[in-house]
Design an enzyme around this catalytic site. Structure first.
Site, PDB file in Angstrom:
ATOM      1  N   GLU A 103       0.835  -1.203   0.000  1.00  0.00           N
ATOM      2  CA  GLU A 103       0.000   0.000   0.000  1.00  0.00           C
ATOM      3  C   GLU A 103       0.865   1.247   0.000  1.00  0.00           C
ATOM      4  O   GLU A 103       2.023   1.207   0.427  1.00  0.00           O
ATOM      5  CB  GLU A 103      -0.882   0.023   1.259  1.00  0.00           C
ATOM      6  CG  GLU A 103      -2.218  -0.623   1.092  1.00  0.00           C
ATOM      7  CD  GLU A 103      -3.212   0.238   0.333  1.00  0.00           C
ATOM      8  OE1 GLU A 103      -2.815   1.132  -0.449  1.00  0.00           O
ATOM      9  OE2 GLU A 103      -4.412   0.019   0.515  1.00  0.00           O
ATOM     10  N   ASP A 107      -4.558   4.699   6.331  1.00  0.00           N
ATOM     11  CA  ASP A 107      -5.259   5.765   7.040  1.00  0.00           C
ATOM     12  C   ASP A 107      -6.027   5.124   8.188  1.00  0.00           C
ATOM     13  O   ASP A 107      -5.455   4.844   9.226  1.00  0.00           O
ATOM     14  CB  ASP A 107      -6.159   6.508   6.046  1.00  0.00           C
ATOM     15  CG  ASP A 107      -6.569   7.875   6.536  1.00  0.00           C
ATOM     16  OD1 ASP A 107      -7.294   7.939   7.544  1.00  0.00           O
ATOM     17  OD2 ASP A 107      -6.165   8.873   5.925  1.00  0.00           O
ATOM     18  N   LYS A 135      -0.657   6.667   8.967  1.00  0.00           N
ATOM     19  CA  LYS A 135      -1.128   7.780   9.792  1.00  0.00           C
ATOM     20  C   LYS A 135      -1.631   7.205  11.122  1.00  0.00           C
ATOM     21  O   LYS A 135      -2.802   6.843  11.241  1.00  0.00           O
ATOM     22  CB  LYS A 135      -2.265   8.533   9.103  1.00  0.00           C
ATOM     23  CG  LYS A 135      -1.847   9.418   7.970  1.00  0.00           C
ATOM     24  CD  LYS A 135      -3.028  10.248   7.490  1.00  0.00           C
ATOM     25  CE  LYS A 135      -2.612  11.179   6.368  1.00  0.00           C
ATOM     26  NZ  LYS A 135      -3.758  11.981   5.892  1.00  0.00           N
ATOM     27  N   PHE A 156      -3.029  16.623   5.140  1.00  0.00           N
ATOM     28  CA  PHE A 156      -3.363  16.289   3.763  1.00  0.00           C
ATOM     29  C   PHE A 156      -2.055  16.156   2.988  1.00  0.00           C
ATOM     30  O   PHE A 156      -1.447  17.143   2.610  1.00  0.00           O
ATOM     31  CB  PHE A 156      -4.255  17.356   3.136  1.00  0.00           C
ATOM     32  CG  PHE A 156      -5.115  16.809   2.038  1.00  0.00           C
ATOM     33  CD1 PHE A 156      -4.567  16.077   0.996  1.00  0.00           C
ATOM     34  CD2 PHE A 156      -6.477  17.021   2.039  1.00  0.00           C
ATOM     35  CE1 PHE A 156      -5.351  15.560  -0.018  1.00  0.00           C
ATOM     36  CE2 PHE A 156      -7.275  16.512   1.028  1.00  0.00           C
ATOM     37  CZ  PHE A 156      -6.712  15.787   0.011  1.00  0.00           C
ATOM     38  N   ARG A 169       0.019  12.785  -8.034  1.00  0.00           N
ATOM     39  CA  ARG A 169       0.547  11.418  -7.893  1.00  0.00           C
ATOM     40  C   ARG A 169       1.998  11.329  -8.363  1.00  0.00           C
ATOM     41  O   ARG A 169       2.787  10.557  -7.832  1.00  0.00           O
ATOM     42  CB  ARG A 169      -0.276  10.416  -8.705  1.00  0.00           C
ATOM     43  CG  ARG A 169      -1.595  10.057  -8.113  1.00  0.00           C
ATOM     44  CD  ARG A 169      -2.197   8.845  -8.833  1.00  0.00           C
ATOM     45  NE  ARG A 169      -3.614   8.738  -8.605  1.00  0.00           N
ATOM     46  CZ  ARG A 169      -4.177   8.226  -7.516  1.00  0.00           C
ATOM     47  NH1 ARG A 169      -3.417   7.793  -6.544  1.00  0.00           N
ATOM     48  NH2 ARG A 169      -5.483   8.170  -7.402  1.00  0.00           N
TER      49      ARG A 169
END
Length: 187
Positions: A103, A107, A135, A156, A169
């Site tokens: 990954e 999150d 996170k 963010f 990206r």
């Protein structure tokens, strides 16, 4: 894309491309030690993991296979309901194989928990998880992560595969966006 190309959109650089590649090389050595006897099938989760999987695979000194999945978690706005739908399934049969889900970022961990359980139901020898970013402040699942690159703040972040509205990206660094980029303008 370089950070200087979008300087007005960036509040802070968290990790440079060099730091990211160095950490991926370290993770690659850990993976090689763990899977020396039987290289894993790397399963990338689209779209964000494309950059991480590609760079990690090139760094590995093992012959590995790669496959891809795309999943969608439904809910209202940015909140997941826990209902997950597979948009693109694996092409490979994972029965008896060692699987390493790769990954970009973890999150809440809720969708990934579902994905791991789904893959485990298919009879692999093992299913482990590797993520470049985590996170900790947002985790809602106690999912076990075998390889973790960096912990990041609850900000963010974009770059190195992570996007905002399909942008950024291809940014080589991991950065925190300025709020004006993603927050609606005051009326």
């Amino acid at each position: 894309m370089q950070t200087d190309d979008i300087r007005d959109d960036v509040r802070e650089v968290l990790f440079t491309e060099q730091q990211l590649r160095e950490r991926l090389a370290e993770i690659a050595r850990e993976i090689e030690a763990e899977y020396a006897d039987e290289p894993p099938l790397l399963v990338g989760v689209l779209k964000g993991a494309v950059v991480v999987v590609s760079d990690l695979a090139r760094e590995l000194r093992l012959p590995v296979h790669m496959d891809w999945m795309a999943v969608s978690s439904y809910g209202s706005g940015t909140t997941s309901s826990g209902v997950v739908r597979i948009l693109k399934d694996l092409d490979a049969d994972i029965t008896g194989r060692r699987v390493l889900i790769v990954e970009d970022i973890i999150d809440s961990g809720l969708t990934l928990s579902w994905l791991k359980a789904n893959l485990e139901s298919r009879g692999p020898a093992s299913v482990d998880i590797c993520t470049l970013f985590r996170k900790p402040a947002r985790l809602k699942s106690d999912i076990e992560l075998k390889f973790v690159g960096f912990d990041v703040p609850d900000e963010f972040v974009v770059g190195y595969g992570l996007d905002y509205d399909e942008r950024y990206r291809n940014l080589r660094d991991l950065v925190v966006l300025q709020p004006h980029v993603y927050a609606p303008a005051e009326a």
